[in-house]
Motif scaffolding. Structure first.
Motif, PDB file in Angstrom:
ATOM      1  N   ALA A  83      14.574 101.187 -78.157  1.00 19.79           N
ATOM      2  CA  ALA A  83      14.390 101.847 -79.457  1.00 19.79           C
ATOM      3  C   ALA A  83      15.471 101.435 -80.442  1.00 19.79           C
ATOM      4  O   ALA A  83      15.200 101.193 -81.628  1.00 19.79           O
ATOM      5  CB  ALA A  83      14.386 103.370 -79.280  1.00 19.79           C
ATOM      6  N   ASP A  84      16.708 101.331 -79.952  1.00 21.99           N
ATOM      7  CA  ASP A  84      17.792 100.915 -80.837  1.00 21.99           C
ATOM      8  C   ASP A  84      17.645  99.457 -81.263  1.00 21.99           C
ATOM      9  O   ASP A  84      18.023  99.091 -82.376  1.00 21.99           O
ATOM     10  CB  ASP A  84      19.139 101.126 -80.150  1.00 21.99           C
ATOM     11  CG  ASP A  84      19.563 102.591 -80.123  1.00 21.99           C
ATOM     12  OD1 ASP A  84      18.983 103.376 -80.901  1.00 21.99           O
ATOM     13  OD2 ASP A  84      20.449 102.942 -79.325  1.00 21.99           O
ATOM     14  N   HIS A  85      17.105  98.623 -80.384  1.00 23.96           N
ATOM     15  CA  HIS A  85      16.881  97.231 -80.776  1.00 23.96           C
ATOM     16  C   HIS A  85      15.848  97.156 -81.901  1.00 23.96           C
ATOM     17  O   HIS A  85      16.019  96.384 -82.843  1.00 23.96           O
ATOM     18  CB  HIS A  85      16.429  96.388 -79.593  1.00 23.96           C
ATOM     19  CG  HIS A  85      16.285  94.938 -79.926  1.00 23.96           C
ATOM     20  ND1 HIS A  85      17.363  94.117 -80.149  1.00 23.96           N
ATOM     21  CD2 HIS A  85      15.170  94.159 -80.113  1.00 23.96           C
ATOM     22  CE1 HIS A  85      16.935  92.889 -80.447  1.00 23.96           C
ATOM     23  NE2 HIS A  85      15.619  92.891 -80.421  1.00 23.96           N
ATOM     24  N   ARG A  86      14.785  97.942 -81.801  1.00 21.38           N
ATOM     25  CA  ARG A  86      13.796  97.958 -82.893  1.00 21.38           C
ATOM     26  C   ARG A  86      14.449  98.390 -84.199  1.00 21.38           C
ATOM     27  O   ARG A  86      14.180  97.807 -85.261  1.00 21.38           O
ATOM     28  CB  ARG A  86      12.631  98.893 -82.543  1.00 21.38           C
ATOM     29  CG  ARG A  86      11.730  98.387 -81.433  1.00 21.38           C
ATOM     30  CD  ARG A  86      10.409  99.143 -81.392  1.00 21.38           C
ATOM     31  NE  ARG A  86      10.617 100.567 -81.153  1.00 21.38           N
ATOM     32  CZ  ARG A  86      10.642 101.126 -79.944  1.00 21.38           C
ATOM     33  NH1 ARG A  86      10.501 100.364 -78.864  1.00 21.38           N
ATOM     34  NH2 ARG A  86      10.816 102.430 -79.804  1.00 21.38           N
ATOM     35  N   ARG A  87      15.310  99.412 -84.134  1.00 25.82           N
ATOM     36  CA  ARG A  87      15.993  99.868 -85.347  1.00 25.82           C
ATOM     37  C   ARG A  87      16.939  98.791 -85.886  1.00 25.82           C
ATOM     38  O   ARG A  87      17.052  98.611 -87.109  1.00 25.82           O
ATOM     39  CB  ARG A  87      16.758 101.165 -85.054  1.00 25.82           C
ATOM     40  CG  ARG A  87      15.857 102.393 -84.948  1.00 25.82           C
ATOM     41  CD  ARG A  87      16.656 103.675 -84.891  1.00 25.82           C
ATOM     42  NE  ARG A  87      17.265 103.887 -83.581  1.00 25.82           N
ATOM     43  CZ  ARG A  87      16.678 104.561 -82.601  1.00 25.82           C
ATOM     44  NH1 ARG A  87      15.454 105.060 -82.758  1.00 25.82           N
ATOM     45  NH2 ARG A  87      17.299 104.739 -81.451  1.00 25.82           N
ATOM     46  N   ARG A  88      17.577  98.077 -84.984  1.00 25.48           N
ATOM     47  CA  ARG A  88      18.463  96.994 -85.397  1.00 25.48           C
ATOM     48  C   ARG A  88      17.681  95.904 -86.122  1.00 25.48           C
ATOM     49  O   ARG A  88      18.115  95.396 -87.163  1.00 25.48           O
ATOM     50  CB  ARG A  88      19.149  96.388 -84.161  1.00 25.48           C
ATOM     51  CG  ARG A  88      20.606  96.641 -84.104  1.00 25.48           C
ATOM     52  CD  ARG A  88      21.349  96.040 -82.957  1.00 25.48           C
ATOM     53  NE  ARG A  88      20.657  95.257 -81.958  1.00 25.48           N
ATOM     54  CZ  ARG A  88      21.282  94.740 -80.910  1.00 25.48           C
ATOM     55  NH1 ARG A  88      22.567  94.937 -80.738  1.00 25.48           N
ATOM     56  NH2 ARG A  88      20.626  94.039 -80.029  1.00 25.48           N
ATOM     57  N   VAL A  89      16.541  95.528 -85.560  1.00 20.91           N
ATOM     58  CA  VAL A  89      15.711  94.497 -86.187  1.00 20.91           C
ATOM     59  C   VAL A  89      15.250  94.961 -87.568  1.00 20.91           C
ATOM     60  O   VAL A  89      15.293  94.186 -88.536  1.00 20.91           O
ATOM     61  CB  VAL A  89      14.506  94.157 -85.294  1.00 20.91           C
ATOM     62  CG1 VAL A  89      13.511  93.265 -86.046  1.00 20.91           C
ATOM     63  CG2 VAL A  89      14.966  93.464 -84.010  1.00 20.91           C
ATOM     64  N   ALA A  90      14.815  96.216 -87.682  1.00 21.30           N
ATOM     65  CA  ALA A  90      14.372  96.737 -88.981  1.00 21.30           C
ATOM     66  C   ALA A  90      15.498  96.677 -90.005  1.00 21.30           C
ATOM     67  O   ALA A  90      15.268  96.334 -91.181  1.00 21.30           O
ATOM     68  CB  ALA A  90      13.867  98.170 -88.830  1.00 21.30           C
ATOM     69  N   ALA A  91      16.720  96.994 -89.570  1.00 22.95           N
ATOM     70  CA  ALA A  91      17.858  96.948 -90.492  1.00 22.95           C
ATOM     71  C   ALA A  91      18.145  95.511 -90.934  1.00 22.95           C
ATOM     72  O   ALA A  91      18.479  95.265 -92.105  1.00 22.95           O
ATOM     73  CB  ALA A  91      19.088  97.557 -89.828  1.00 22.95           C
ATOM     74  N   VAL A  92      18.002  94.553 -90.022  1.00 22.79           N
ATOM     75  CA  VAL A  92      18.223  93.149 -90.376  1.00 22.79           C
ATOM     76  C   VAL A  92      17.139  92.654 -91.321  1.00 22.79           C
ATOM     77  O   VAL A  92      17.412  91.897 -92.268  1.00 22.79           O
ATOM     78  CB  VAL A  92      18.313  92.286 -89.111  1.00 22.79           C
ATOM     79  CG1 VAL A  92      18.322  90.805 -89.465  1.00 22.79           C
ATOM     80  CG2 VAL A  92      19.571  92.640 -88.321  1.00 22.79           C
ATOM     81  N   VAL A  93      15.891  93.076 -91.091  1.00 22.06           N
ATOM     82  CA  VAL A  93      14.809  92.721 -92.021  1.00 22.06           C
ATOM     83  C   VAL A  93      15.147  93.204 -93.436  1.00 22.06           C
ATOM     84  O   VAL A  93      14.955  92.486 -94.422  1.00 22.06           O
ATOM     85  CB  VAL A  93      13.464  93.305 -91.546  1.00 22.06           C
ATOM     86  CG1 VAL A  93      12.402  93.177 -92.640  1.00 22.06           C
ATOM     87  CG2 VAL A  93      12.995  92.592 -90.282  1.00 22.06           C
ATOM     88  N   ASP A  94      15.672  94.424 -93.537  1.00 24.38           N
ATOM     89  CA  ASP A  94      16.061  94.954 -94.845  1.00 24.38           C
ATOM     90  C   ASP A  94      17.157  94.104 -95.483  1.00 24.38           C
ATOM     91  O   ASP A  94      17.135  93.851 -96.697  1.00 24.38           O
ATOM     92  CB  ASP A  94      16.545  96.399 -94.710  1.00 24.38           C
ATOM     93  CG  ASP A  94      15.420  97.382 -94.409  1.00 24.38           C
ATOM     94  OD1 ASP A  94      14.248  97.015 -94.631  1.00 24.38           O
ATOM     95  OD2 ASP A  94      15.720  98.510 -93.954  1.00 24.38           O
ATOM     96  N   ARG A  95      18.104  93.640 -94.687  1.00 26.85           N
ATOM     97  CA  ARG A  95      19.178  92.814 -95.229  1.00 26.85           C
ATOM     98  C   ARG A  95      18.667  91.448 -95.670  1.00 26.85           C
ATOM     99  O   ARG A  95      19.130  90.885 -96.664  1.00 26.85           O
ATOM    100  CB  ARG A  95      20.301  92.672 -94.188  1.00 26.85           C
ATOM    101  CG  ARG A  95      20.976  93.996 -93.873  1.00 26.85           C
ATOM    102  CD  ARG A  95      22.050  93.881 -92.815  1.00 26.85           C
ATOM    103  NE  ARG A  95      23.243  93.193 -93.299  1.00 26.85           N
ATOM    104  CZ  ARG A  95      24.411  93.194 -92.669  1.00 26.85           C
ATOM    105  NH1 ARG A  95      24.537  93.862 -91.514  1.00 26.85           N
ATOM    106  NH2 ARG A  95      25.456  92.549 -93.156  1.00 26.85           N
TER     107      ARG A  95
END
Length: 373
Positions: A83-95
């Motif tokens: 779950a944290d990896h998915r959140r990490r990926v979403a944050a990188v997409v935003d960046r």
């Protein structure tokens, strides 16, 4: 074992070191002076490398290897949780959407423990047996010092960073992936979907352009395909582009070429420094994952592989860490990216005799990236 690299055309081995280097620049100078060099490059600049002038570098014909029995392994933790990896990926997409980078390769890790001590030679046999091309590598990481004393990096990378034969330079970058399937029709559809994927083609082009730009000033007759080809490994479909050129001056070693090209956008991102900054912030130190392993002989010829599909075996020979990553671009889907990392773990887990170890991944402990204890 100091170093092992098996490839379809040959196996290269060394068992003892005459000199050790924790800085690639020192090893490259040794190669320039006519010494053979073997070992591993770390992912990040400034991180210690593990390189050696071997005392007994030997080239052998490819050997068909059967898997060896090894102690059972079990999952200890996912780093971070799925779950944290998915959140990490979403944050990188935003960046990426905000303009910080065009592509960033985001990886996650799993820690495993074996019920008994593992032998590196046995692990090499297991990785070789599981590779359709007979690919496997092992490097003693002791030259890097610190927690790498007595540790080893073992794996089966499908991706050649660079190969030098005389004045010829050959690269075969991979970028863009899809899982294989035991169902022939599903497998065919997965491969075709990758061929048709605009997102994966854009991701792949970043890598091709990076390599072409780096090689252009030092080569002639540089051949760069307009479109990638579809390549299958045991677990994954990949987009790949064979790139070939002729050196203008043949005074560079295969290690020099590896240092020129590393890291490519296939394992880092683009622009390189921006992607590397984001990786450091969201992951922490990678060590030797997504670095390179390889060799060059006294003439400078040799080959360096991208160090993926690998596991670091700690000095106790029971604690292991494996990594898996995927290229994130602006239209990446976090759930799909998590699934891609799970599929890529299959090479390591099959070699360790634990293909189903991630079935209960969501209920094991998770934590931040930290050294293998």
């Amino acid at each position: 074992m100091l170093f092992h690299l098996s490839r379809p055309s040959r196996t290269v081995r060394a068992t003892r070191a005459e000199r050790a280097f924790d800085r690639a620049s020192d090893a490259a100078a040794a190669a320039t002076s006519g010494s053979p060099v073997v070992g591993a490059l770390s992912f990040a600049p400034g991180s210690p490398d593990a390189l050696y002038v071997p005392g007994d570098l030997a080239l052998h014909e490819p050997v068909s290897t059967a898997a060896a029995p090894i102690a059972p392994v079990r999952l200890v933790r996912s780093v971070p949780s799925p779950a944290d990896h998915r959140r990490r990926v979403a944050a990188v997409v935003d960046r990426i959407a905000a303009g910080e980078a065009d592509k960033v390769v985001v990886a996650r890790a799993i820690d495993l423990v074996a019920d008994g001590e593992l032998d590196v030679e046995d692990l090499v046999r297991c990785f070789t047996a599981g590779s359709p091309e007979g690919n496997a590598f092992a490097v003693d990481l002791s030259a890097a010092g610190g927690r790498q004393l007595g540790a080893a990096l073992v794996g089966s990378s499908p991706e050649s960073l660079v190969r030098k034969v005389g004045d010829r330079v050959l690269c075969r970058p991979y970028a863009g992936s899809a899982p294989r399937s035991s169902d022939p029709e599903v497998d065919r559809r997965n491969g075709q979907a990758l061929v048709d994927s605009g997102k994966d083609h854009r991701e792949h082009r970043y890598v091709v352009d990076h390599i072409a730009a780096a090689l252009a000033p030092i080569t002639r007759d540089l051949q760069v395909p307009d479109e990638p080809v579809l390549i299958g490994t045991g677990e994954m479909w990949h987009l790949a582009s064979p790139i070939e050129g002729v050196l203008v001056e043949n005074d560079v070693s295969a290690l020099d070429l590896a240092l020129l090209l590393h890291p490519t956008p296939a394992i880092c991102g683009t622009p390189t420094e921006a992607a590397r900054t984001i990786i450091d912030e969201v992951e922490g130190p990678r060590g030797f994952y997504a670095g390179a392993v390889g060799w060059c002989d006294a003439a400078g010829d040799g080959e360096w592989m991208v160090s993926i599909r690998c596991v670091e075996v700690a000095a106790d020979r029971r604690s292991l860490r494996a990594w898996s990553g995927g290229g994130i671009v602006v239209d990446s889907d976090p759930a799909a990216e998590l699934a891609e990392t799970t599929a890529k773990f299959a090479t390591v887990l099959r070699a360790l005799g634990a293909p189903g170890v991630l079935a209960d991944e969501s209920v094991v402990r998770s934590g931040d990236i930290s050294p293998v204890s």
